[in-house]
Motif scaffolding. Structure first.
Motif, mmCIF file in Angstrom:
data_model
loop_
_atom_site.group_PDB
_atom_site.id
_atom_site.type_symbol
_atom_site.label_atom_id
_atom_site.label_comp_id
_atom_site.label_asym_id
_atom_site.label_seq_id
_atom_site.Cartn_x
_atom_site.Cartn_y
_atom_site.Cartn_z
ATOM 1 N N LYS A 16 4.776 -6.411 -5.949
ATOM 2 C CA LYS A 16 5.480 -5.301 -5.569
ATOM 3 C C LYS A 16 4.802 -4.691 -4.271
ATOM 4 O O LYS A 16 5.401 -3.556 -3.970
ATOM 5 C CB LYS A 16 5.753 -4.419 -6.590
ATOM 6 C CG LYS A 16 6.333 -5.213 -7.806
ATOM 7 C CD LYS A 16 7.767 -5.045 -7.787
ATOM 8 C CE LYS A 16 8.136 -5.303 -9.142
ATOM 9 N NZ LYS A 16 9.824 -5.653 -9.059
ATOM 10 N N PHE A 17 3.845 -5.274 -3.592
ATOM 11 C CA PHE A 17 2.875 -4.552 -2.566
ATOM 12 C C PHE A 17 4.089 -4.078 -1.609
ATOM 13 O O PHE A 17 4.278 -2.913 -0.903
ATOM 14 C CB PHE A 17 2.091 -5.502 -2.022
ATOM 15 C CG PHE A 17 1.278 -4.749 -1.085
ATOM 16 C CD1 PHE A 17 0.253 -3.904 -1.448
ATOM 17 C CD2 PHE A 17 1.427 -4.709 0.389
ATOM 18 C CE1 PHE A 17 -0.676 -3.017 -0.535
ATOM 19 C CE2 PHE A 17 0.641 -4.274 1.184
ATOM 20 C CZ PHE A 17 -0.409 -3.377 0.765
ATOM 21 N N GLU A 18 4.926 -5.037 -0.865
ATOM 22 C CA GLU A 18 6.069 -4.630 0.135
ATOM 23 C C GLU A 18 6.732 -3.395 -0.433
ATOM 24 O O GLU A 18 7.191 -2.440 0.613
ATOM 25 C CB GLU A 18 6.800 -5.859 0.573
ATOM 26 C CG GLU A 18 6.031 -7.037 1.061
ATOM 27 C CD GLU A 18 5.224 -6.436 2.408
ATOM 28 O OE1 GLU A 18 5.655 -5.775 3.156
ATOM 29 O OE2 GLU A 18 4.093 -6.887 2.742
ATOM 30 N N TYR A 19 7.438 -3.374 -1.586
ATOM 31 C CA TYR A 19 8.070 -2.227 -2.148
ATOM 32 C C TYR A 19 7.435 -0.941 -2.173
ATOM 33 O O TYR A 19 7.964 -0.066 -1.415
ATOM 34 C CB TYR A 19 8.620 -2.714 -3.444
ATOM 35 C CG TYR A 19 9.193 -1.444 -4.212
ATOM 36 C CD1 TYR A 19 10.591 -1.397 -3.689
ATOM 37 C CD2 TYR A 19 8.744 -0.781 -5.072
ATOM 38 C CE1 TYR A 19 11.448 -0.218 -4.342
ATOM 39 C CE2 TYR A 19 9.479 0.245 -5.478
ATOM 40 C CZ TYR A 19 10.915 0.468 -5.178
ATOM 41 O OH TYR A 19 11.569 1.463 -5.744
ATOM 42 N N VAL A 20 6.162 -1.108 -2.728
ATOM 43 C CA VAL A 20 5.480 0.067 -2.822
ATOM 44 C C VAL A 20 5.030 0.654 -1.426
ATOM 45 O O VAL A 20 4.565 2.043 -1.374
ATOM 46 C CB VAL A 20 4.448 0.244 -3.937
ATOM 47 C CG1 VAL A 20 5.094 0.092 -5.176
ATOM 48 C CG2 VAL A 20 3.172 -0.639 -3.461
ATOM 49 N N ASN A 22 6.621 0.403 1.528
ATOM 50 C CA ASN A 22 7.650 0.591 2.568
ATOM 51 C C ASN A 22 7.734 1.797 3.084
ATOM 52 O O ASN A 22 7.153 2.906 2.322
ATOM 53 C CB ASN A 22 8.948 0.067 2.059
ATOM 54 C CG ASN A 22 9.624 0.846 1.021
ATOM 55 O OD1 ASN A 22 9.219 1.938 0.743
ATOM 56 N ND2 ASN A 22 10.422 0.078 -0.001
ATOM 57 N N PRO A 23 8.420 2.289 4.018
ATOM 58 C CA PRO A 23 8.664 3.669 4.725
ATOM 59 C C PRO A 23 9.007 4.636 3.558
ATOM 60 O O PRO A 23 8.522 5.698 3.603
ATOM 61 C CB PRO A 23 9.430 3.482 5.787
ATOM 62 C CG PRO A 23 9.353 1.928 6.268
ATOM 63 C CD PRO A 23 9.081 1.345 4.948
ATOM 64 N N GLU A 24 9.722 4.233 2.729
ATOM 65 C CA GLU A 24 10.473 5.106 1.712
ATOM 66 C C GLU A 24 9.353 5.396 0.779
ATOM 67 O O GLU A 24 9.219 6.804 0.452
ATOM 68 C CB GLU A 24 11.400 4.501 1.029
ATOM 69 C CG GLU A 24 11.954 5.348 -0.151
ATOM 70 C CD GLU A 24 13.085 4.556 -1.079
ATOM 71 O OE1 GLU A 24 13.585 5.318 -1.918
ATOM 72 O OE2 GLU A 24 13.744 3.661 -0.536
ATOM 73 N N HIS A 25 8.492 4.736 0.413
ATOM 74 C CA HIS A 25 7.545 4.962 -0.582
ATOM 75 C C HIS A 25 6.083 5.287 0.012
ATOM 76 O O HIS A 25 5.526 6.281 -0.494
ATOM 77 C CB HIS A 25 7.382 4.059 -1.860
ATOM 78 C CG HIS A 25 8.674 3.674 -2.430
ATOM 79 N ND1 HIS A 25 9.394 2.600 -2.010
ATOM 80 C CD2 HIS A 25 9.095 4.289 -3.562
ATOM 81 C CE1 HIS A 25 10.448 2.835 -2.958
ATOM 82 N NE2 HIS A 25 10.333 3.766 -3.761
ATOM 83 N N ASN A 26 5.649 4.733 1.144
ATOM 84 C CA ASN A 26 4.567 4.833 1.865
ATOM 85 C C ASN A 26 3.347 5.343 1.049
ATOM 86 O O ASN A 26 2.568 6.120 1.218
ATOM 87 C CB ASN A 26 4.900 6.129 2.909
ATOM 88 C CG ASN A 26 3.779 6.065 3.898
ATOM 89 O OD1 ASN A 26 2.903 5.202 4.151
ATOM 90 N ND2 ASN A 26 3.368 7.307 4.466
ATOM 91 N N GLU A 27 2.952 4.207 0.214
ATOM 92 C CA GLU A 27 1.666 4.449 -0.417
ATOM 93 C C GLU A 27 0.316 4.139 0.057
ATOM 94 O O GLU A 27 -0.669 3.991 -0.587
ATOM 95 C CB GLU A 27 1.871 3.665 -1.710
ATOM 96 C CG GLU A 27 3.058 4.237 -2.799
ATOM 97 C CD GLU A 27 2.831 5.574 -3.209
ATOM 98 O OE1 GLU A 27 1.806 5.792 -3.865
ATOM 99 O OE2 GLU A 27 3.583 6.404 -3.236
ATOM 100 N N CYS A 28 0.655 3.514 1.238
ATOM 101 C CA CYS A 28 -0.415 3.191 2.052
ATOM 102 C C CYS A 28 -1.618 4.273 2.237
ATOM 103 O O CYS A 28 -2.836 3.902 2.421
ATOM 104 C CB CYS A 28 -0.262 2.699 3.633
ATOM 105 S SG CYS A 28 0.933 1.180 3.459
#
Length: 129
Positions: A16-20, A22-28
């Protein structure tokens, strides 16, 4: 700790890395904070004991968005480091000592850290969490 469960958690996260992230979630940003935590913690552990509490507080401030003082009393560790810097600095050195890749040893290091933390809480802040 169940190694299979841990591997399953890692697997689900990478799936799920790409999902979490992404710009909406921005967990980076959590990875950026983790990197900063490590850099600051390494610096704190190399500081002379007299300035350890101040260095540990810098770690606390840099990670406050992730390590919330209301649920994770990192600030309490800073307060205890002000009273016993040698003890708390050694607690962290022990916690980060080589676990030889063993989850059991890692769990023991964590358990020992909590035990010493609770001893300091009882000594200085009896009745507190």
């Amino acid at each position: 700790m169940n190694d299979n469960n841990l591997q399953q958690i890692f697997s689900h996260y990478t799936e799920k890395f790409e999902y979490v992230n992404n710009p909406e979630h921005n967990e980076c940003y959590k990875w950026q904070v983790a990197k900063e935590f490590r850099t600051l913690m390494d610096r704190a552990l190399s500081e002379p004991v007299e300035s350890f509490a101040e260095a540990l507080n810098a770690v606390n401030l840099a990670t406050k968005n992730i390590i919330n003082n209301f649920t994770q009393p990192f600030n309490g560790l800073v307060k205890m480091a002000q009273k016993e810097p040698e003890t708390v600095q050694q607690m962290f050195r022990d916690l980060y000592s080589d676990d030889e890749g063993s989850l059991e040893k890692q769990e023991q290091l964590i358990s020992d850290f909590f035990k010493k933390s609770y001893e300091l809480v009882d000594k200085y802040y009896s009745g507190s969490y």
